[in-house]
Design a protein around this motif. Structure first.
Motif, PDB file in Angstrom:
ATOM      1  N   ALA A  61      -7.547  -9.633  -5.219  1.00  0.00           N
ATOM      2  CA  ALA A  61      -8.075  -9.234  -6.521  1.00  0.00           C
ATOM      3  C   ALA A  61      -8.317  -7.733  -6.507  1.00  0.00           C
ATOM      4  CB  ALA A  61      -9.359  -9.978  -6.848  1.00  0.00           C
ATOM      5  N   PRO A  62      -8.054  -7.051  -7.612  1.00  0.00           N
ATOM      6  CA  PRO A  62      -8.344  -5.617  -7.670  1.00  0.00           C
ATOM      7  C   PRO A  62      -9.836  -5.374  -7.810  1.00  0.00           C
ATOM      8  CG  PRO A  62      -7.506  -6.363  -9.780  1.00  0.00           C
ATOM      9  CD  PRO A  62      -7.431  -7.536  -8.854  1.00  0.00           C
ATOM     10  N   GLU A  63     -10.297  -4.289  -7.247  1.00  0.00           N
ATOM     11  CA  GLU A  63     -11.698  -3.907  -7.399  1.00  0.00           C
ATOM     12  C   GLU A  63     -11.799  -2.395  -7.424  1.00  0.00           C
ATOM     13  OE1 GLU A  63     -13.109  -4.053  -2.720  1.00  0.00           O
ATOM     14  OE2 GLU A  63     -13.616  -5.723  -4.032  1.00  0.00           O
ATOM     15  N   LYS A  64     -12.877  -1.889  -8.001  1.00  0.00           N
ATOM     16  CA  LYS A  64     -13.070  -0.454  -8.137  1.00  0.00           C
ATOM     17  C   LYS A  64     -14.316  -0.037  -7.361  1.00  0.00           C
ATOM     18  CE  LYS A  64     -13.063   3.761  -9.867  1.00  0.00           C
ATOM     19  NZ  LYS A  64     -14.273   4.227  -9.125  1.00  0.00           N
ATOM     20  N   PRO A  65     -14.140   0.437  -6.108  1.00  0.00           N
ATOM     21  CA  PRO A  65     -15.296   0.934  -5.351  1.00  0.00           C
ATOM     22  C   PRO A  65     -15.827   2.217  -5.986  1.00  0.00           C
ATOM     23  CG  PRO A  65     -13.380   0.546  -3.934  1.00  0.00           C
ATOM     24  CD  PRO A  65     -12.896   0.536  -5.345  1.00  0.00           C
ATOM     25  N   ARG A  66     -17.076   2.462  -5.788  1.00  0.00           N
ATOM     26  CA  ARG A  66     -17.688   3.658  -6.359  1.00  0.00           C
ATOM     27  C   ARG A  66     -17.048   4.935  -5.821  1.00  0.00           C
ATOM     28  NH1 ARG A  66     -24.084   3.849  -6.286  1.00  0.00           N
ATOM     29  NH2 ARG A  66     -23.592   1.896  -7.368  1.00  0.00           N
ATOM     30  N   GLY A  67     -16.638   5.798  -6.736  1.00  0.00           N
ATOM     31  CA  GLY A  67     -16.072   7.085  -6.352  1.00  0.00           C
ATOM     32  C   GLY A  67     -14.674   7.020  -5.787  1.00  0.00           C
ATOM     33  N   LYS A  68     -14.018   5.842  -5.853  1.00  0.00           N
ATOM     34  CA  LYS A  68     -12.672   5.683  -5.309  1.00  0.00           C
ATOM     35  C   LYS A  68     -11.759   5.039  -6.334  1.00  0.00           C
ATOM     36  CE  LYS A  68     -14.243   5.088  -0.517  1.00  0.00           C
ATOM     37  NZ  LYS A  68     -14.223   4.181   0.665  1.00  0.00           N
ATOM     38  N   PRO A  69     -10.438   5.152  -6.152  1.00  0.00           N
ATOM     39  CA  PRO A  69      -9.509   4.497  -7.070  1.00  0.00           C
ATOM     40  C   PRO A  69      -9.558   2.984  -6.925  1.00  0.00           C
ATOM     41  CG  PRO A  69      -8.420   6.222  -5.770  1.00  0.00           C
ATOM     42  CD  PRO A  69      -9.750   5.969  -5.146  1.00  0.00           C
ATOM     43  N   VAL A  70      -8.941   2.290  -7.866  1.00  0.00           N
ATOM     44  CA  VAL A  70      -8.841   0.835  -7.790  1.00  0.00           C
ATOM     45  C   VAL A  70      -8.048   0.447  -6.547  1.00  0.00           C
ATOM     46  CG1 VAL A  70      -7.886  -1.221  -8.907  1.00  0.00           C
ATOM     47  CG2 VAL A  70      -8.970   0.561 -10.288  1.00  0.00           C
ATOM     48  N   GLN A  71      -8.498  -0.577  -5.851  1.00  0.00           N
ATOM     49  CA  GLN A  71      -7.805  -1.043  -4.655  1.00  0.00           C
ATOM     50  C   GLN A  71      -7.660  -2.563  -4.708  1.00  0.00           C
ATOM     51  OE1 GLN A  71     -10.467   0.497  -1.654  1.00  0.00           O
ATOM     52  NE2 GLN A  71     -11.770  -1.308  -1.691  1.00  0.00           N
ATOM     53  N   ALA A  72      -6.791  -3.094  -3.852  1.00  0.00           N
ATOM     54  CA  ALA A  72      -6.578  -4.540  -3.782  1.00  0.00           C
ATOM     55  C   ALA A  72      -7.368  -5.092  -2.608  1.00  0.00           C
ATOM     56  CB  ALA A  72      -5.096  -4.843  -3.616  1.00  0.00           C
ATOM     57  N   ALA A  73      -8.224  -6.063  -2.874  1.00  0.00           N
ATOM     58  CA  ALA A  73      -9.055  -6.667  -1.841  1.00  0.00           C
ATOM     59  C   ALA A  73      -8.503  -8.040  -1.477  1.00  0.00           C
ATOM     60  CB  ALA A  73     -10.490  -6.791  -2.317  1.00  0.00           C
ATOM     61  N   SER A 130       0.820  -1.204   0.000  1.00  0.00           N
ATOM     62  CA  SER A 130       0.000   0.000   0.000  1.00  0.00           C
ATOM     63  C   SER A 130       0.856   1.257   0.000  1.00  0.00           C
ATOM     64  CB  SER A 130      -0.932  -0.012   1.209  1.00  0.00           C
ATOM     65  OG  SER A 130      -1.793   1.101   1.186  1.00  0.00           O
ATOM     66  N   ALA A 131       1.931   1.250   0.790  1.00  0.00           N
ATOM     67  CA  ALA A 131       2.774   2.438   0.923  1.00  0.00           C
ATOM     68  C   ALA A 131       3.618   2.704  -0.325  1.00  0.00           C
ATOM     69  CB  ALA A 131       3.690   2.286   2.133  1.00  0.00           C
ATOM     70  N   GLU A 132       4.121   1.650  -0.968  1.00  0.00           N
ATOM     71  CA  GLU A 132       5.074   1.828  -2.061  1.00  0.00           C
ATOM     72  C   GLU A 132       4.451   1.801  -3.448  1.00  0.00           C
ATOM     73  OE1 GLU A 132       8.561  -0.548  -1.745  1.00  0.00           O
ATOM     74  OE2 GLU A 132       8.908  -0.032   0.360  1.00  0.00           O
ATOM     75  N   THR A 133       3.244   1.281  -3.581  1.00  0.00           N
ATOM     76  CA  THR A 133       2.613   1.241  -4.904  1.00  0.00           C
ATOM     77  C   THR A 133       1.503   2.273  -5.049  1.00  0.00           C
ATOM     78  OG1 THR A 133       0.889  -0.360  -4.324  1.00  0.00           O
ATOM     79  CG2 THR A 133       3.043  -1.246  -4.975  1.00  0.00           C
ATOM     80  N   GLY A 134       0.990   2.777  -3.946  1.00  0.00           N
ATOM     81  CA  GLY A 134      -0.121   3.705  -4.025  1.00  0.00           C
ATOM     82  C   GLY A 134      -1.462   3.009  -4.187  1.00  0.00           C
ATOM     83  N   VAL A 135      -1.452   1.666  -4.221  1.00  0.00           N
ATOM     84  CA  VAL A 135      -2.696   0.899  -4.307  1.00  0.00           C
ATOM     85  C   VAL A 135      -3.142   0.567  -2.883  1.00  0.00           C
ATOM     86  CG1 VAL A 135      -3.799  -1.225  -5.115  1.00  0.00           C
ATOM     87  CG2 VAL A 135      -2.062  -0.103  -6.532  1.00  0.00           C
ATOM     88  N   SER A 136      -4.251   1.113  -2.475  1.00  0.00           N
ATOM     89  CA  SER A 136      -4.738   0.841  -1.125  1.00  0.00           C
ATOM     90  C   SER A 136      -5.235  -0.600  -1.028  1.00  0.00           C
ATOM     91  CB  SER A 136      -5.854   1.810  -0.742  1.00  0.00           C
ATOM     92  OG  SER A 136      -6.962   1.655  -1.605  1.00  0.00           O
TER      93      SER A 136
END
Length: 334
Positions: free
Chosen positions: A207-219, A160-166
């Protein structure tokens, strides 16, 4: 029959000084019942969409979404076509009169993610091409610290810290994840592939997912709760000799009195790539490489053949794979 248009303007302010809004224009095709606009207006009002105005249609009306910047936000002008079959066609989706709640949800998504999100073609994980490429690039960043024996949660935090993917973790999984350690040395592999390997060993997946109104994140969830987990390695057009030339070098070999683990570890030092095990598959079949004794008669053969012959004795297989950044590794699985 004269075409009729119903226009609905809804402003979503939620107490904020800056807010986006949308207008919905419904254009009726020929053959639509004369009472349809009034019935749609009533259903829209019941769904919480009010201020319906009926007016005559205009030439050239079609399903579309236009974005207009305003001083107070963005106005999304949404136009839909009501067909003679009773369906309201909007960009990317269509609705019946009994689906006004879904229609309102559609409009809310327009506000959250914009017009392009409603019309863009979607592929794997339900992401647009741009969203997937961004996730692939970010998850392709290398792991720069030693992982073996370290808390698995530390790898998640670093991603999360180094890739910017929450990262979001299923509440049912979080307590277990906090107690787990990473079984393998994943340094130099990419975050995406490395975390996929570490999670699979514990019955988890990402798996990546795209919550509404938010950037793509890893779940992160239980593996059984994810239909399409982020893969361990990606297809490549490179030939074997280009991908892993060391694997095709021949040596004189004879193995006797060693375990599979010892033999593979020794070869791993020579082939110049990480060797990683599918721990979940081994655990499921109760295969312990340290307990499996292997033999190989004296011969002159390439490393890939040696590994194949040794792994077969434990009913295992192995293959060279590549992570998101093109780094090769040898994956042993069943």
């Amino acid at each position: 029959m004269e075409r009729i248009v119903a226009t609905v303007l809804v402003v979503c302010c939620a107490g904020a000084a800056f807010a986006d809004s949308y207008s919905l224009t419904i254009v009726t095709d020929k053959g639509v019942a004369i009472t349809a606009p009034q019935e749609w207006s009533r259903r829209l009002a019941n769904a919480g969409i009010s201020s319906v105005r009926i007016r005559s249609g205009r030439p050239g009306d079609q399903a579309d979404i236009e974005e207009t910047p305003l001083a107070t936000g963005t106005l999304y002008r949404v136009t839909g076509v009501l067909t003679s079959g009773g369906k309201l066609a909007l960009p990317g989706e269509s609705f019946t009169i009994g689906q006004t709640a879904k229609l309102r949800d559609y409009l809310d998504r327009v506000l959250a993610d914009g017009a392009q999100a409603m019309t863009a073609e979607r592929g794997r994980y339900g992401l647009t091409k741009e969203q997937f490429e961004h996730a692939f690039t970010e998850l392709g960043k290398p792991i720069r610290f030693s992982t073996k024996g370290k808390p698995l949660g530390a790898l998640v935090d670093k991603l999360s810290a180094e890739t910017g993917v929450s990262v979001t973790i299923d509440p049912l999984v979080a307590p277990t994840l906090s107690r787990l350690t990473c079984r393998d040395e994943l340094q130099s592999l990419s975050y995406g592939c490395g975390l996929a390997i570490a999670l699979k060993a514990e019955g988890l997946a990402m798996a990546p997912e795209k919550p509404r109104g938010k950037p793509v994140q890893a779940a992160i969830r239980l593996a059984g709760d994810i239909d399409d987990a982020w893969p361990i390695g990606w297809p490549t057009k490179a030939r074997g000799t280009e991908l892993a030339p060391k694997m095709f070098e021949k040596i004189n070999v004879e193995i006797d009195g060693f375990s599979l683990q010892e033999a593979v570890d020794a070869i791993g030092l020579r082939i110049e790539m990480p060797v990683l095990w599918d721990h979940a598959a081994l655990d499921a079949k109760r295969i312990d490489p340290a307990e499996v004794q292997v033999k190989l008669p004296r011969a002159n053969m390439a490393y890939h053949r040696i590994l194949s012959r040794l792994l077969f004795q434990a009913r295992l297989r192995g293959e060279v794979r590549v992570d998101e950044s093109g780094t090769t590794f040898y994956w042993i699985y069943r």
